[in-house]
Write a protein that holds these residues in place. Structure first.
Motif, PDB file in Angstrom:
ATOM      1  N   PRO A 168       1.008  -1.080   0.156  1.00 18.97           N
ATOM      2  CA  PRO A 168       0.023   0.079   0.064  1.00 18.97           C
ATOM      3  C   PRO A 168       0.734   1.207   0.034  1.00 18.97           C
ATOM      4  CG  PRO A 168      -0.602  -1.460   1.765  1.00 18.97           C
ATOM      5  CD  PRO A 168       0.605  -2.133   1.013  1.00 18.97           C
ATOM      6  N   GLU A 169       0.516   2.135  -0.886  1.00 18.80           N
ATOM      7  CA  GLU A 169       1.418   3.436  -0.967  1.00 18.80           C
ATOM      8  C   GLU A 169       1.024   4.532  -0.011  1.00 18.80           C
ATOM      9  OE1 GLU A 169       1.417   5.011  -4.870  1.00 18.80           O
ATOM     10  OE2 GLU A 169       2.953   6.575  -4.253  1.00 18.80           O
ATOM     11  N   PHE A 170       1.469   4.395   1.356  1.00 18.24           N
ATOM     12  CA  PHE A 170       1.164   5.102   2.414  1.00 18.24           C
ATOM     13  C   PHE A 170       2.131   6.316   2.411  1.00 18.24           C
ATOM     14  CE2 PHE A 170      -0.778   1.453   4.522  1.00 18.24           C
ATOM     15  CZ  PHE A 170      -2.076   2.024   4.694  1.00 18.24           C
ATOM     16  N   SER A 171       3.352   6.201   1.817  1.00 22.03           N
ATOM     17  CA  SER A 171       4.229   7.348   1.942  1.00 22.03           C
ATOM     18  C   SER A 171       3.968   8.502   0.962  1.00 22.03           C
ATOM     19  CB  SER A 171       5.581   6.764   1.343  1.00 22.03           C
ATOM     20  OG  SER A 171       6.250   6.149   2.345  1.00 22.03           O
ATOM     21  N   ASN A 172       3.756   9.760   1.536  1.00 18.76           N
ATOM     22  CA  ASN A 172       3.514  10.830   0.788  1.00 18.76           C
ATOM     23  C   ASN A 172       4.424  11.934   1.302  1.00 18.76           C
ATOM     24  OD1 ASN A 172       2.551  11.856   3.046  1.00 18.76           O
ATOM     25  ND2 ASN A 172       0.399  11.199   2.305  1.00 18.76           N
TER      26      ASN A 172
END
Lengths: 342, 255
Positions: A168-172
């Protein structure tokens, strides 16, 4: 004396506030590509300042980042992927039941990634810091290889050389930038405390440090475990940014890149590590045009993939020739504003 | 009696650097350790500070046995030292050099320093104040923010002694403090050591070659020659002693 400290604190607050504003501005106004680069810069800032703590500030030549970043990335990925996603993508061997059961939210995943890394660092430091010399470099170099080989050869946990996908692309930018600010702040707080002084003392003259009552084993272990913690967290952020990781991502080249960053910025300077990150990670993107065909008016050069690495190495050679201590030397930002004092 | 060595022997392979040496240093005494090159003086220091382990014998400090303790633990028990060739932390300021001496006396944890707990500020303020006091005592407070290695040789020696005193020792070991100094500086140093003994309640054990300096300063001397004790007593008697003269100048008696 008091007023000086207050003024320092105001400057720090102003820097943090403008950094936070920049993060907000960048994530709302910049295009996806630029934000991507900024994300990379933020993550590498975390890695560079923490690597600089053991390598530059404490002066213990170490080659550990790729190993701990890999561990952080894998721990985070395994905690973020749910059981179905894991079951679905493990093609080589079916995963162990406990691997399927691993689950945590993003904050805990990063925390576990860091903790696990620093616990491993703690176990490494017992044999390594009992003796002096370059053993740390050799052991950590080997450690990086071992981690990679373990990742490839334990497909029940890591899915082997296929790596883990669909993380899941949690990094922002809020996560990466926010943690980068925290990391720089925390590292600077360490450097400007009795622990930081002791680390520098160990770097300058270990015997004299011992003669001042410094427990050098403890100090080196602290520096190493702190580095490992932040490298684990950085690895976690990287995994949640890239959404797929594989053992090939964490080769020695990864460490080498960080080594270039901290040497370029100035070994031992946290400010230098940040500047080095921006130059190397940002500059590597900016110099992409060098790989492409170029029209000089009189003649046209064909596309030369890898040309930017050549130019990059040349720049590095020039820095080493004319500014051997790197861009910042051992100075920090605040030292630049001191007048008439060195 | 503050320090007592009982039959201390140190062997490096087949070489006996120190052979069955026994001596005691009384509280607030300035005790000189002299002898020709290779007599084992620095080895003796290294045994007291725990850098070497004695092959045989005991080192007792304030009725506590020091054998087997780690060097940094011995410093914390109250024995500080300086080095023969000045060894300051060369990338650090004079202030930071002295603050290292307060390292184990500042009571805050690693965690507290990362997150800047109130205790951090309080303790830092306290040790900085004491560091300034010590620098002031040595008359080098104005150089506090200078890089330590930018100072003159004599001043660097003072920084080194100031740094040692920052560890709050009961006993100070000085390894050739007057080496490389001119007569004026030597005289100033002797005065400084004598006053520091009163003001900091110190016992001083020093190694020195400069006999004039030793004569001026020391209450008692121990003369070593190839690891053996050949004289213990007043410095003025030492230079009259036949064996001491023989050790330094060669043995004329048998010629």
């Amino acid at each position: 004396m008091n007023i000086v400290i207050r003024k320092d604190q105001w400057i720090n607050l102003a820097i943090i506030a403008s950094a936070l504003w920049f993060i907000w501005f960048a994530s709302t106004h910049f295009d996806e590509y630029t934000v991507r680069i900024l994300n990379n810069i933020a993550i590498f800032t975390i890695l560079a300042v923490s690597y600089n703590l053991i390598n530059g500030v404490t002066g213990q030549f170490s080659l550990e980042p790729n190993g701990f970043v890999a561990i952080g990335a894998y721990v985070t990925a395994l905690l973020l992927l749910d059981a179905d996603a894991k079951d679905y993508q493990f093609d080589i061997e079916s995963p162990y039941p406990w691997v399927l059961g691993l689950q945590a939210n993003f904050v805990w995943a990063l925390f576990f990634a860091g903790t696990f890394s620093s616990l491993l660092a703690l176990t490494l430091s017992f044999p390594v810091f009992r003796v002096r010399g370059d053993y740390l470099a050799i052991v950590t170099l080997g450690f990086g290889f071992i981690i990679r080989i373990l990742a490839i050869n334990n497909p029940e946990i890591t899915n082997g050389s296929l790596g883990l996908n669909d993380i899941p692309e949690f990094s922002n930018l809020y996560w990466t930038g926010g943690i980068a600010i925290l990391a720089v702040w925390g590292i600077l707080n360490i450097v400007n405390s009795k622990y930081g002084r002791a680390m520098k003392a160990v770097r300058d003259d270990e015997d004299a440090a011992i003669a001042m009552g410094v427990n050098t084993f403890k100090i080196k272990t602290f520096a190493f475990c702190t580095s490992a913690f932040l490298e684990g967290v950085g690895g976690g952020l990287l995994a949640a940014l890239l959404t797929s990781i594989s053992p090939d991502l964490f080769t020695f080249f990864f460490t080498f890149q960080l080594l270039i960053i901290i040497v370029l910025g100035g070994l031992g300077s946290t400010t230098g590590a940040v500047i080095g990150t921006v130059l190397v990670i940002g500059g590597a993107e900016w110099m992409r045009f060098l790989d492409e065909p170029m029209n000089f008016g009189l003649f046209v050069t064909p596309a030369m993939p890898g040309m930017r690495m050549v130019v990059f190495s040349l720049i590095l050679i020039f820095v080493m020739l004319f500014a051997r201590e790197g861009i910042m030397g051992k100075r920090e930002l605040k030292d630049l504003f001191k007048k008439g004092k060195k | 009696m503050i320090l007592e060595l009982k039959g201390v022997t140190k062997k490096f392979g087949g070489v006996t650097a120190i052979n069955n040496t026994t001596f005691t240093v009384n509280s607030k005494e300035i005790y000189g350790l002299i002898g020709p090159n290779g007599a084992g003086k620095t080895t003796m220091f290294n045994i007291i500070t725990g850098n070497y382990q004695a092959t045989d014998g005991e080192v007792v400090f304030r009725s506590e046995k020091l054998n087997g303790l780690k060097p940094h633990t011995i410093v914390r028990k109250g024995i500080a030292r300086t080095f023969q060739n000045i060894r300051l932390f060369k990338t650090m300021s004079v202030m930071d050099n002295v603050l290292i001496g307060f390292d184990f006396q500042a009571n805050y944890t690693y965690f507290e320093s990362i997150f800047r707990f109130p205790r951090f500020f309080g303790e830092e303020k306290r040790i900085r104040k004491r560091a300034i006091e010590i620098l002031d005592y040595f008359g080098i407070a104005e150089f506090a923010e200078h890089k330590a290695t930018d100072l003159s040789y004599g001043q660097q020696r003072k920084v080194e002694i100031a740094r040692a005193l920052a560890t709050n020792p009961a006993m100070l070991l000085l390894d050739e403090p007057a080496a490389g100094m001119n007569p004026a500086e030597t005289k100033e140093l002797a005065h400084l050591i004598r006053t520091a003994r009163e003001d900091f309640d110190l016992t001083v054990l020093l190694i020195e070659h400069d006999m004039k300096f030793v004569n001026q300063l020391c209450d008692k001397v121990l003369v070593l020659d190839y690891g053996k004790t050949i004289f213990e007593g007043k410095p003025s008697d030492a230079i009259k002693d036949k064996e001491v003269v023989a050790a330094y100048l060669g043995d004329f008696a048998h010629d």
